[in-house]
Design an enzyme around this catalytic site. Structure first.
Site, PDB file in Angstrom:
ATOM      1  N   LYS A 113      -6.554   9.276   1.092  1.00  0.00           N
ATOM      2  CA  LYS A 113      -5.665   9.041   2.328  1.00  0.00           C
ATOM      3  C   LYS A 113      -5.206   9.874   2.932  1.00  0.00           C
ATOM      4  O   LYS A 113      -4.243   9.893   3.856  1.00  0.00           O
ATOM      5  CB  LYS A 113      -4.685   7.841   1.518  1.00  0.00           C
ATOM      6  CG  LYS A 113      -5.130   6.329   1.189  1.00  0.00           C
ATOM      7  CD  LYS A 113      -4.062   5.719   0.610  1.00  0.00           C
ATOM      8  CE  LYS A 113      -4.585   4.614  -0.096  1.00  0.00           C
ATOM      9  NZ  LYS A 113      -3.586   3.729  -0.752  1.00  0.00           N
ATOM     10  N   PRO A 146      -2.292   2.304   6.827  1.00  0.00           N
ATOM     11  CA  PRO A 146      -3.681   3.243   6.866  1.00  0.00           C
ATOM     12  C   PRO A 146      -4.205   3.434   5.571  1.00  0.00           C
ATOM     13  O   PRO A 146      -3.471   4.041   4.780  1.00  0.00           O
ATOM     14  CB  PRO A 146      -3.143   4.554   7.469  1.00  0.00           C
ATOM     15  CG  PRO A 146      -1.685   4.559   7.493  1.00  0.00           C
ATOM     16  CD  PRO A 146      -1.073   3.213   7.067  1.00  0.00           C
ATOM     17  N   GLU A 147      -5.288   2.909   5.366  1.00  0.00           N
ATOM     18  CA  GLU A 147      -6.001   3.034   4.000  1.00  0.00           C
ATOM     19  C   GLU A 147      -7.141   4.010   4.572  1.00  0.00           C
ATOM     20  O   GLU A 147      -7.431   4.496   5.468  1.00  0.00           O
ATOM     21  CB  GLU A 147      -6.269   2.045   3.344  1.00  0.00           C
ATOM     22  CG  GLU A 147      -5.191   0.988   3.128  1.00  0.00           C
ATOM     23  CD  GLU A 147      -5.597  -0.693   2.412  1.00  0.00           C
ATOM     24  OE1 GLU A 147      -6.738  -0.473   1.818  1.00  0.00           O
ATOM     25  OE2 GLU A 147      -4.955  -1.457   2.651  1.00  0.00           O
TER      26      GLU A 147
END
Length: 304
Positions: A59, A2-3
DNA sequence: CATGTTTCCTGACAGC
DNA sequence: TGCTGTCAGGAAACAT
């Protein structure tokens, strides 16, 4: 992994599902790695709090929490006449493999579930993370805001440097501020893009894809990029991130959003994980090198 | 201070 | 089949 676009997608999905709900109770797993606040701090901030909204900063998934004064008074014997609502935030960093899922309480609990928040309907929010690089923490905003200045006390939380720290949002940053980030830096531009103290939310996928779009090699010294190149990079980062958000992020390895849906931006990747395959522009095989300890993909013909 | 290197974790996958 | 070894990577800790 996940970015920014994946975190944005997840945060929006969770927001739609749980905004306005109240957290009735909290369960925490026994593995200590995921918790950057103590279990007592987590329980205190989360239990009984209402979810005002869920959004993204860098993030991090940020869950804004409140408890109205009436409920707060009921919980303690003190009864100030003009008490402000209690405010706090639950911060979730997904690391590499973290997931934040909203589901029915009777669904089977997956392996590597580290936290469960029971809601005031029949659902739960679950934090699941096999590799345990993800982190949970809470901020007590009522306690950390100085009464007169309204400013957060300095040093309130050096642990949350990546969240409260100096990094800028890549989708908001002006071109001038963007240039200033890299001035005088001898580190490779890819390392600088990954540095959360400079920019929030850019990770390995979007660093590689943005550098490809801008035509810049990942090992170029950040401080030696020309104005023209910086202009290309600034707009490349923003367009890549916006397109990825529009497609629900990139599903590589096992990324899924809050409802278990995959994203589609991986179909748009030009270099990431395409080692040896022909560049989609010039047919030159995509090359893979190591920069900042990360697998780094680029086209030796299109990028200079 | 700036930059490079190591560490934490488990699942996936290669090779035997 | 099942074992061993290698690798991936965000961010902090540690080293230079």
């Amino acid at each position: 992994m996940p970015e920014l676009p994946e975190v944005e997608t997840i945060a929006n999905g969770v927001d739609q599902r749980v905004r306005g709900r109240t957290i009735l109770s909290l369960w925490l797993g026994s593995k200590p790695e995921p918790f950057r606040s103590t279990p007592a701090e987590l329980a205190h901030a989360l239990t009984g709090s209402a979810i005002e909204r869920v959004h993204r900063v860098g993030k991090h998934i940020v869950v804004d929490l409140t408890r109205d004064p009436i409920a707060a008074r009921r919980r303690s014997t003190a009864a100030p006449t003009k008490s402000q609502p209690w405010r706090g935030q639950w911060l979730v960093h997904l690391g590499m493999t973290g997931r934040l899922l909203v589901c029915q309480a009777d669904e089977p609990t997956p392996k590597h579930t580290h936290a469960i928040l029971q809601l005031d309907d029949t659902r739960e929010i679950r934090f699941v993370d096999s590799r345990r690089f993800g982190r949970l923490s809470v901020l007590d905003l009522s306690a950390e805001v100085a009464p007169n200045t309204g400013k957060r006390k300095s040093g309130a939380s050096s642990r949350d440097e990546g969240f409260l720290g100096p990094g800028q949002e890549p989708l908001d940053i002006s071109f001038d501020a963007f240039c200033a980030l890299f001035r005088g830096r001898r580190t490779p531009i890819k390392s600088a893009l990954l540095n959360q103290k400079l920019l929030h939310g850019v990770g390995n996928i979007y660093a590689d894809e943005s550098l490809f779009r801008a035509g810049i090699r990942p090992r170029r010294q950040a401080g030696r990029l020309t104005a023209k190149e910086l202009e290309c990079l600034h707009s490349a980062i923003q367009s890549v991130l916006r397109e990825a958000i529009a497609l629900g992020g990139s599903s590589v390895s096992d990324y899924v959003d809050a409802s278990g849906q995959k994203g589609f931006f991986q179909l748009e990747h030009k270099v990431y994980l395409r080692t040896g395959e022909p560049c989609l522009v010039c047919q030159t095989p995509v090359r893979r090198i190591l920069v900042a300890g990360r697998g780094t993909h680029f086209c030796p013909h299109c990028q200079h």
